[in-house]
Design an enzyme around this catalytic site. Structure first.
Site, short mmCIF file in Angstrom:
data_model
loop_
_atom_site.label_atom_id
_atom_site.label_comp_id
_atom_site.label_asym_id
_atom_site.label_seq_id
_atom_site.Cartn_x
_atom_site.Cartn_y
_atom_site.Cartn_z
N ASN A 40 0.64 -1.56 0.32
CA ASN A 40 -0.24 -0.17 0.77
C ASN A 40 1.00 1.32 -0.08
O ASN A 40 1.04 1.74 -0.84
CB ASN A 40 -1.01 -0.29 1.39
CG ASN A 40 -2.17 1.44 0.98
OD1 ASN A 40 -1.88 1.91 0.45
ND2 ASN A 40 -2.99 0.74 2.11
N ASP A 41 0.96 1.64 1.47
CA ASP A 41 2.12 2.93 1.71
C ASP A 41 3.16 2.67 0.49
O ASP A 41 3.79 4.66 -0.15
CB ASP A 41 2.22 2.54 2.94
CG ASP A 41 1.51 3.28 3.85
OD1 ASP A 41 0.46 4.08 3.41
OD2 ASP A 41 1.25 3.76 5.04
#
Lengths: 113, 472
Positions: free
Chosen positions: B396-397
């Site tokens: 994700n990030d």
């Protein structure tokens, strides 16, 4: 006394520098096995366990020797075995059918892994 | 220096050379295994020389040797059995456990050495300072690593554990450890004082790691690895053993480098991680999708299968979610299917993917992914420019393009340039934000399709779908 301390300090500082130099060249792909391998290396603490075993002559000394030996051997044996297990799995591609390979690559049924 | 001690010293020097050469060989996957064996050879030399020297000069009771043998058999047996049976997903716990016992052994050695000395006349600082440092660092490493291993194993909740007054208690414990340590050095030495140092340090190790979130585990394990190395080096000072000083310093350097690299890759400073309480740890996926879903295009496994079957260059971006659902075998199966049909498949692996530095590479290697397909961050980013489909699974990030802009939680974080790919597919359970707590702008880009499902199931479905398009 201070002479020994000084040479030991010099050894310590220079080893730190060598460590920084060698470790910073290791790619992130291998960071887990490397940390595990470094873990195994600090298993050299077992040499210390041997040294205190040789000097032990009180019940407290025996108990501490046992604890140090127990911990250090778990560290050193386990560390090398698990690192080797991991590194054995790192294999280069077995004849990768890349884009440059000719068409039959698509027809060949996949080699079972 | 007696001739005997000199010869032992030469053996220690040889062992140190083996350690350094062994570590040096770990710079390529091709030579890494040999490197580890060279390092093991160095270990045999160092331990063998120590053993011969100790037996020759020993005047101890046989009980000392019996205690040593018993410890070696039990500890060595445990270490070998556990290392052979451990699952690759559980490697971080095991590494943390070995950190713990290494630190514990170093502390025990300093304590035993202290007890065996004639302290009535007082100790010189050249002895007492390393003893105190060894006991402090070794004990912190012992208890801290055990807590970290417990968190990784799930025995202790991964969420940061905090309670009122924790900071104050922390400070008090540190002051007690340092105060008792200073007293041990300055006052006529007594073992109860050293015991206070030991207990306070063990307590500090627990208090230090409890408030740290599970997602920060890679940094904590690296840091404690450095601690253990330093503790072993201090133990080397205590008993005047150069092999331990050198090996401990090498490990201390390794742990320090990894700690700094991991912290940088997570966009956090080591200090904020150690202060703890910021991270959400394992709970990150729990919050249901609250962020903007307006511009998100949802796709099915069949759409993805079609896209992949007609792609030429595919890059898979595995993240923590992949490891969490143990889908490394499914992803490898999909990749193999694609490669067998002439599609170029690579993996782009962020340094903090997985639960310790480089963990994802080990998980993929276990699933028979050749290391030639694993790209590090620097190699991967140019490759995204020519990539037809980027398949993001559970990351994700580290893919959020917002990192290139200042002024948000991920600003400045090194990311994978997934948004440079022609088409992006993200496999994810929901729209929930990652660890940084902000929406991922990658998800709402026009070329991005979201496949909402568990990684393992989604990859299985995609593989089935690809088979329809390529086998005939």
């Amino acid at each position: 006394m201070t002479e020994t301390l000084f040479s030991n300090l010099a050894i310590f500082v220079l080893s730190l520098l060598v460590g920084f130099e060698v470790i910073s060249k290791i790619p992130s792909t291998l960071h887990t096995p490397m940390m595990s391998g470094a873990n195994a290396i600090h298993g050299v603490v077992i040499a210390g366990a041997i040294a205190i075993a040789a000097a032990a002559n009180t019940p407290a000394g025996y108990i501490l020797t046992f604890i140090a030996a127990l911990f250090a051997s778990a560290n050193v044996f386990g560390g090398y075995v698990v690192t080797d297990r991991m590194l054995r799995m790192f294999t280069p591609a077995a004849a990768p059918p890349s884009l440059t390979a000719s068409v039959p690559a698509a027809i060949k049924p996949g080699k079972s892994s | 220096m007696t001739p005997f001690a000199f010869i032992v010293g030469v053996f220690y020097l040889a062992a140190a050379v083996f350690f350094v050469v062994g570590l040096h060989q770990m710079r390529t996957p091709r030579t890494a295994r040999r490197g580890n064996l060279i390092s093991a050879g160095g270990m045999i030399i160092a331990v063998g020389a120590t053993l011969v020297y100790a037996i020759a000069l020993s005047n101890s009771h046989p009980l000392g040797w019996i205690a040593l043998a018993a410890g070696v058999i039990l500890g060595g047996g445990f270490g070998i059995v556990r290392s052979r049976s451990v699952k690759m997903t559980d490697i971080p716990q095991l590494v943390s456990l070995f950190n713990a016992v290494g630190g514990g052994a170093a502390a025990a050695i300093a304590f035993a050495d202290f007890l065996s000395r004639d302290v009535s006349a007082g100790l010189t600082p050249t002895t007492s300072v390393p003893v105190v440092l060894d006991v402090i660092i070794g004990s912190v490493s012992l208890s801290g690593s055990l807590i970290a291993a417990g968190k990784l194993q799930g025995v202790i909740p991964g969420q940061p554990i905090q309670f009122p007054g924790a900071r104050v208690l922390n400070v008090v414990v540190v002051l007690i450890a340092l105060g008792a340590g200073a007293a041990t050095i300055l006052l006529p030495a007594s073992w109860p004082l050293l015991l206070v140092v030991l207990i306070a340090s063990v307590l500090f190790g627990v208090l230090m790691v409890l408030p740290i979130g599970g997602a920060d585990a890679p940094v904590v394990v690296s840091l404690l690895n450095a601690f253990t190395g330093l503790a072993v080096a201090m133990a080397g000072f205590v008993i005047d053993n150069q092999a331990m000083i050198i090996a401990g310093a090498l490990v201390g350097a390794a742990g320090t480098i990894l700690t700094l690299q991991m912290a940088k890759a997570m966009n956090r400073s080591v200090l904020t991680i150690m202060l703890g309480g910021f991270g959400t740890g394992d709970g990150a996926e729990v919050t249901p999708g609250t962020s903007t879903t307006a511009n998100v295009r949802e796709v099915t496994a069949d759409d993805v299968g079609l896209q992949l079957a007609y792609a030429r260059h595919v890059i898979i971006v595995p993240g923590y979610g992949l490891a969490a659902s143990q889908a490394q075998h499914e992803v490898a199966e999909l990749a193999k299917l694609l490669t067998d049909h002439g599609i170029d498949v690579k993996y782009a692996i962020h340094p903090v993917a997985g639960r310790m530095p480089g963990h994802m590479n080990v998980l993929l290697a276990e699933a028979n992914v050749p290391y030639t397909q694993m790209l590090q961050l620097e190699e991967a980013n140019p490759a995204f420019d020519t990539c037809d489909v980027a398949l993001v699974v559970g990351a994700n990030d580290v893919t959020n393009p917002a990192a290139r802009r200042p002024g948000n939680a991920v600003s400045g974080m090194p990311i994978l340039d997934v948004d440079h790919a022609k088409s992006v597919v993200v496999v994810k359970r929901s729209m929930s934000p990652g660890y940084a707590g902000i929406p991922n702008e990658l998800f709402s880009l026009p070329q991005t399709g979201m496949l909402f499902d568990d990684a393992k199931k989604a990859l299985g479905d995609i593989t089935l779908s690809v088979k329809q398009y390529v086998t005939t």
